[in-house]
Scaffold this motif. Structure first.
Motif, short mmCIF file in Angstrom:
data_model
loop_
_atom_site.label_atom_id
_atom_site.label_comp_id
_atom_site.label_asym_id
_atom_site.label_seq_id
_atom_site.Cartn_x
_atom_site.Cartn_y
_atom_site.Cartn_z
N ARG A 61 -8.34 -4.23 4.37
CA ARG A 61 -8.18 -4.40 6.02
C ARG A 61 -7.39 -5.16 6.09
NH1 ARG A 61 -13.42 -6.79 5.54
NH2 ARG A 61 -12.80 -8.04 6.06
N PHE A 62 -6.89 -5.79 5.50
CA PHE A 62 -5.65 -6.72 6.55
C PHE A 62 -3.73 -5.71 5.37
CE2 PHE A 62 -8.42 -10.04 6.54
CZ PHE A 62 -8.13 -10.13 7.60
N ILE A 63 -3.84 -4.97 3.98
CA ILE A 63 -3.24 -4.49 4.21
C ILE A 63 -2.36 -3.21 4.31
CG2 ILE A 63 -4.28 -3.16 1.72
CD1 ILE A 63 -1.15 -5.41 1.73
N SER A 64 -4.24 -3.07 5.58
CA SER A 64 -3.51 -1.85 6.42
C SER A 64 -2.51 -1.91 7.75
CB SER A 64 -5.07 -0.76 6.49
OG SER A 64 -6.10 -2.01 7.36
N LYS A 65 -2.09 -2.75 7.79
CA LYS A 65 -1.54 -3.18 8.12
C LYS A 65 -0.20 -3.08 8.21
CE LYS A 65 -5.64 -5.81 11.10
NZ LYS A 65 -5.62 -6.71 11.75
N TRP A 81 -1.97 1.13 -6.18
CA TRP A 81 -1.68 2.17 -6.15
C TRP A 81 -3.43 2.12 -5.56
CZ3 TRP A 81 2.86 3.31 -6.80
CH2 TRP A 81 3.56 2.75 -7.17
N THR A 82 -3.91 1.78 -4.86
CA THR A 82 -5.23 2.33 -4.73
C THR A 82 -5.37 1.75 -3.36
OG1 THR A 82 -6.22 0.27 -5.93
CG2 THR A 82 -6.42 1.71 -7.15
N PHE A 83 -4.73 1.29 -2.26
CA PHE A 83 -4.69 0.28 -0.78
C PHE A 83 -4.61 1.94 0.07
CE2 PHE A 83 -4.74 -3.06 -3.49
CZ PHE A 83 -6.39 -3.91 -3.19
#
Length: 170
Positions: A102-106, A144-146
């Motif tokens: 959720r956070f890394i998507s930013k 690589w999975t995010f």
């Protein structure tokens, strides 16, 4: 653009962040959560433990959420998740992974610095080389999975900087 530098300890993350900050005028630099928490009075255990990494993970998530564009993060939830997994393989990583996702998507660009062969940085016994290697292996599989743009950089500091700048400007 939000850029996060990720990798195990003693791979040159902070040094890359510093040279990127010199190159990318107008970017804010966010120290790794460990140092910001330490400055705020958090007392870490003498040896790395899951609770300390969980605290850093929470703090890193807050760093990302509260930052505007044009920021470079020295560490991010991805590496902290890898440290947690490396220290305690019994912990429910899936739940933490979902939170990190959720956070890394930013983040607009995730820059992974692996341990190179041959290793460019000498790692002494007090630098916990086994933990460093384990975290590196976990990151090699997981960065690589995010679902966000991710690059792996290597070589000299200037080569690493140029790889990041090239990706930003392309």
């Amino acid at each position: 653009m939000k850029i996060a530098i990720t990798g195990a300890h003693r791979v040159g993350k902070t040094t890359l962040v510093e040279i990127l900050q010199e190159t990318l005028a107008g970017y804010e630099f966010r120290m790794e959560p460990y140092y910001e928490l330490e400055e705020a009075g958090y007392e870490f255990a003498e040896s790395p433990n899951v609770d300390d990494y969980l605290e850093q993970l929470e703090y890193s998530a807050k760093q990302i959420s509260s930052s505007d564009d044009n920021v470079i993060f020295d560490r991010c939830p991805v590496d902290l998740l890898a440290y947690i997994q490396a220290i305690d393989e019994t912990i429910n990583i899936r739940t933490l992974y979902n939170k990190v996702e959720r956070f890394i998507s930013k983040i607009d660009l995730l820059v992974f610095i692996p341990i190179e062969e041959p290793d460019l940085i000498i790692c002494q016994d007090f630098d916990l080389p086994e933990l460093r290697n384990r975290v590196n292996e976990i990151l090699k599989e997981s960065v690589w999975t995010f679902g966000i743009e991710t690059i792996e950089v290597n070589g000299s500091l200037l080569n690493r900087r140029d790889q990041v700048i090239s990706r930003i400007t392309s």
